[in-house]
Design a protein around this motif. Structure first.
Motif, PDB file in Angstrom:
ATOM      1  N   ARG A 228       9.534   3.696   8.127  1.00 15.03           N
ATOM      2  CA  ARG A 228       9.466   2.611   6.815  1.00 15.03           C
ATOM      3  C   ARG A 228      10.313   3.811   5.935  1.00 15.03           C
TER       4      ARG A 228
ATOM      5  N   LYS B 126       0.880  -1.362   0.081  1.00 17.93           N
ATOM      6  CA  LYS B 126       0.034   0.319  -0.086  1.00 17.93           C
ATOM      7  C   LYS B 126       0.976   1.297   0.112  1.00 17.93           C
ATOM      8  N   SER B 127       1.802   1.468   1.057  1.00 19.30           N
ATOM      9  CA  SER B 127       2.945   2.645   1.073  1.00 19.30           C
ATOM     10  C   SER B 127       3.490   2.680  -0.416  1.00 19.30           C
TER      11      SER B 127
ATOM     12  N   ARG C  91      -1.822  13.085   4.185  1.00 19.41           N
ATOM     13  CA  ARG C  91      -0.821  13.677   5.056  1.00 19.41           C
ATOM     14  C   ARG C  91       0.433  13.969   3.794  1.00 19.41           C
TER      15      ARG C  91
ATOM     16  N   ARG D 172       3.043   6.064  -3.199  1.00 18.82           N
ATOM     17  CA  ARG D 172       4.341   6.760  -3.635  1.00 18.82           C
ATOM     18  C   ARG D 172       4.457   6.725  -5.192  1.00 18.82           C
TER      19      ARG D 172
ATOM     20  N   SER E 165       7.163   8.653  12.341  1.00 21.49           N
ATOM     21  CA  SER E 165       6.187   8.350  11.307  1.00 21.49           C
ATOM     22  C   SER E 165       6.373   8.828  10.022  1.00 21.49           C
ATOM     23  N   ALA E 166       6.487   7.735   9.216  1.00 21.78           N
ATOM     24  CA  ALA E 166       6.781   7.931   7.685  1.00 21.78           C
ATOM     25  C   ALA E 166       5.908   8.866   6.814  1.00 21.78           C
ATOM     26  N   GLN E 167       4.572   9.120   7.465  1.00 23.59           N
ATOM     27  CA  GLN E 167       3.770   9.947   6.809  1.00 23.59           C
ATOM     28  C   GLN E 167       4.226  11.359   7.181  1.00 23.59           C
TER      29      GLN E 167
ATOM     30  N   LYS F 118      -4.582   5.540  15.084  1.00 24.00           N
ATOM     31  CA  LYS F 118      -4.567   4.914  13.597  1.00 24.00           C
ATOM     32  C   LYS F 118      -5.972   5.063  13.207  1.00 24.00           C
TER      33      LYS F 118
ATOM     34  N   ILE G  45       4.487  -1.213  12.995  1.00 22.18           N
ATOM     35  CA  ILE G  45       3.487  -0.444  13.407  1.00 22.18           C
ATOM     36  C   ILE G  45       1.999  -0.792  13.049  1.00 22.18           C
ATOM     37  N   ASP G  46       1.764  -1.348  11.828  1.00 18.79           N
ATOM     38  CA  ASP G  46       0.543  -1.734  11.325  1.00 18.79           C
ATOM     39  C   ASP G  46       0.159  -3.073  11.677  1.00 18.79           C
TER      40      ASP G  46
ATOM     41  N   ARG H 171      -7.839  -3.416   9.605  1.00 11.71           N
ATOM     42  CA  ARG H 171      -6.802  -4.395  10.137  1.00 11.71           C
ATOM     43  C   ARG H 171      -7.364  -4.969  11.533  1.00 11.71           C
TER      44      ARG H 171
ATOM     45  N   THR I 286      -2.151   8.190   4.609  1.00 10.70           N
ATOM     46  CA  THR I 286      -1.178   8.294   4.014  1.00 10.70           C
ATOM     47  C   THR I 286      -1.379   9.333   2.793  1.00 10.70           C
TER      48      THR I 286
HETATM   49  C1  S3P Z   1       2.356   4.675   6.211  1.00 10.22           C
HETATM   50  C2  S3P Z   1       3.055   5.090   7.523  1.00 10.22           C
HETATM   51  C3  S3P Z   1       2.416   4.627   8.852  1.00 10.22           C
HETATM   52  C4  S3P Z   1       1.368   3.485   8.605  1.00 10.22           C
HETATM   53  C5  S3P Z   1       0.467   3.712   7.465  1.00 10.22           C
HETATM   54  C6  S3P Z   1       1.162   3.910   6.129  1.00 10.22           C
HETATM   55  C7  S3P Z   1       3.085   5.295   5.039  1.00 10.22           C
HETATM   56  O1  S3P Z   1       1.704   5.667   9.405  1.00 10.22           O
HETATM   57  O2  S3P Z   1       0.712   3.325   9.638  1.00 10.22           O
HETATM   58  O3  S3P Z   1      -0.258   2.626   7.340  1.00 10.22           O
HETATM   59  O4  S3P Z   1       2.546   4.835   3.775  1.00 10.22           O
HETATM   60  O5  S3P Z   1       3.669   6.137   5.202  1.00 10.22           O
HETATM   61  P1  S3P Z   1       2.490   6.724  10.251  1.00 10.22           P
HETATM   62  O6  S3P Z   1       3.419   7.442   9.418  1.00 10.22           O
HETATM   63  O7  S3P Z   1       1.358   7.451  10.897  1.00 10.22           O
HETATM   64  O8  S3P Z   1       3.194   5.706  11.474  1.00 10.22           O
END
Ligand code: S3P
Length: 429
Positions: free
Chosen positions: A194, A22-23, A98, A27, A167-169, A342, A314-315, A388, A95
């Motif tokens: 991530r 998904k991530s 943000r 992107r 947080s990757a977001q 979440k 985290i997920d 989830r 995602t």
């Molecule tokens: C994601 C980052 C994570 C994750 C989400 C996908 C992303 O969120 O929980 O499902 O693709 O960057 P956070 O950055 O809020 O931890």
């Protein structure tokens, strides 16, 4: 509201492939849209979250062809997006909202982003605050803390930002804005989240440097369209991994799963609990490590989970909770306050659902303690509108003493539309 009743399985057997990550899928559209030339994407996840991203970019003038197998994104270059004529609806996708807010901060036009009833309750200050420091003018409900958000972008300056959360977001939102900023934008986080953005930025030719807990992006570099192959999502594979571990006599081969080290916390946790997970045929796909996973039923034991493994898994905590409920002894989760913001409050949702099945759970502010049960009983549980949570309860149903009914399961389509048919395929009843 749809509900599903699942009976326990005798064993899980066979081979499967889970849908694309998904991530990485999000992107690929975002970078493809602002690159020069065409980007092709294979293995794109057609879940509702990613479709929200696709619709948003189409609404900004990006042509995206989909022949059912491959996407062709006709990039408009760094400054080619058009002002959208309407509000961009990000659905349930944190995602999308943000990251797109970061990207829109760099555009010299007006835009509004919003989402569904769950997304409109989730915190946005975490991106609005650093993006405002870069010079974006963003307003929203609750003093910019909640969507809808209205964005007037352009004229950004680079910042050096210490994020209070891993947080990757947040990181990716600032990185996307950083592409448009004057100078070098740096984001640091307490421990590395991530790094798919870093890897994909590099693939598309952006100018950036990664370091231990952060990244620096240099503004102004043009991106070039790429051929992207998306690996299977380890977050989707995690449901089947746990199912095979906790159901006796099971053996599953899950093919083509992304094993980026910033995502494999779930494998480390389950292995420490005693799970048998083998990584076969390790290889690379579009700058991301991939393997086939061979999983066999195992006797699990309770462990303590805390620190830097938490953002790396985290997920996966909803389904890790199910593994903990089937393990011998107590599993303690710490440092996981993020789970409370979440798609739903996942600490409270899993505690409520597991208790409904007879499992002893105590909640703490930043985690929970789960006493491994001899048995999980049948019963009725809720998804709380969170994909989830729904899928985790479907995994619990594989080993329960009786059928489990899960209420409100439509949400599964946000990340894994083929989940129930795949589960049916490998679960021997
Ligand atoms: C994601 C980052 C994570 C994750 C989400 C996908 C992303 O969120 O929980 O499902 O693709 O960057 P956070 O950055 O809020 O931890």
């Amino acid at each position: 509201m749809k509900s599903i009743t699942l009976k326990p399985a005798r064993a899980l057997k066979g081979e499967l492939t889970v849908p694309g990550d998904k991530s990485i899928s999000h992107r690929s559209i975002m970078l493809g849209a602002i690159a020069n030339g065409v980007t092709t994407v294979r293995g794109f996840l057609r879940g509702e979250d990613n479709m929200s991203t696709m619709h948003a970019f189409r609404a900004m003038g990006v042509r995206i062809d989909d022949d059912g197998e491959t996407l062709a994104i006709h990039g408009r270059g760094l400054h080619g997006l058009q002002e959208p004529g309407d509000v961009l609806d990000c659905g349930n996708s944190g995602t999308t909202i943000r990251l797109i807010t970061g990207l829109l901060s760099g555009q010299s036009f007006f835009s509004v982003v919003t989402g569904d009833q769950y997304l409109r309750k989730r915190p946005m200050k975490r991106v609005v605050e650093p993006l405002s420091r870069m010079g974006a003018r963003i307003s929203g409900r609750n003093q910019g803390g909640l969507a809808p958000l209205a964005i007037n972008g352009g004229g950004l300056r680079a910042i050096d930002y210490d994020s209070p959360v891993s947080s990757a977001q947040i990181k990716s939102s600032i990185m996307l804005a950083g592409l448009y900023a004057d100078g070098a934008t740096t984001v640091r986080e307490p421990s590395l989240s991530r790094d798919h953005s870093e890897r994909m930025f590099r693939l598309f030719g952006a100018s950036l440097e990664s370091f231990e807990n952060g990244v620096t992006v240099h503004g102004g570099a043009e991106l070039n369209g790429q051929e992207v192959s998306v690996p299977g999502d380890i977050s989707s594979a995690a449901f089947f991994i746990v199912a095979a571990l906790i159901t006796p006599d099971s053996e599953l081969l899950i093919r083509n799963v992304g094993i980026n080290p910033t995502r494999t916390g779930v494998l480390d946790i389950l292995t420490e609990m005693g799970g048998s997970i083998q990584l076969l045929d390790q290889r690379e796909l579009s700058g991301e490590p991939v393997a086939d996973l061979l999983v066999r039923s195992s006797r699990l034991k309770g462990i303590t989970i805390s620190g830097s493994v938490v953002p790396r898994a985290i997920d996966e905590f909803p389904v890790v909770c199910v593994a903990a409920a089937c393990a011998e002894g107590i599993t303690s989760l710490r440092d996981a306050k993020e789970l409370r913001v979440k798609e739903t409050d996942r600490i409270s949702a899993m505690a409520t659902n597991l208790r409904a099945l007879g499992v002893v759970v105590t909640e703490t502010e930043d985690g929970m303690n789960i006493s491994g049960a001899e048995r999980i009983s049948g019963g009725r549980v809720e998804s709380f509108g969170d994909h989830r949570i729904a899928m985790s309860m479907a995994i619990a149903a594989q080993v329960a003493t009786d059928a489990i009914t899960i209420q409100d399961t439509e949400c599964v389509a946000t990340s894994f539309p083929t989940f129930f048919p795949l589960l049916e395929k490998v679960a021997e009843k």
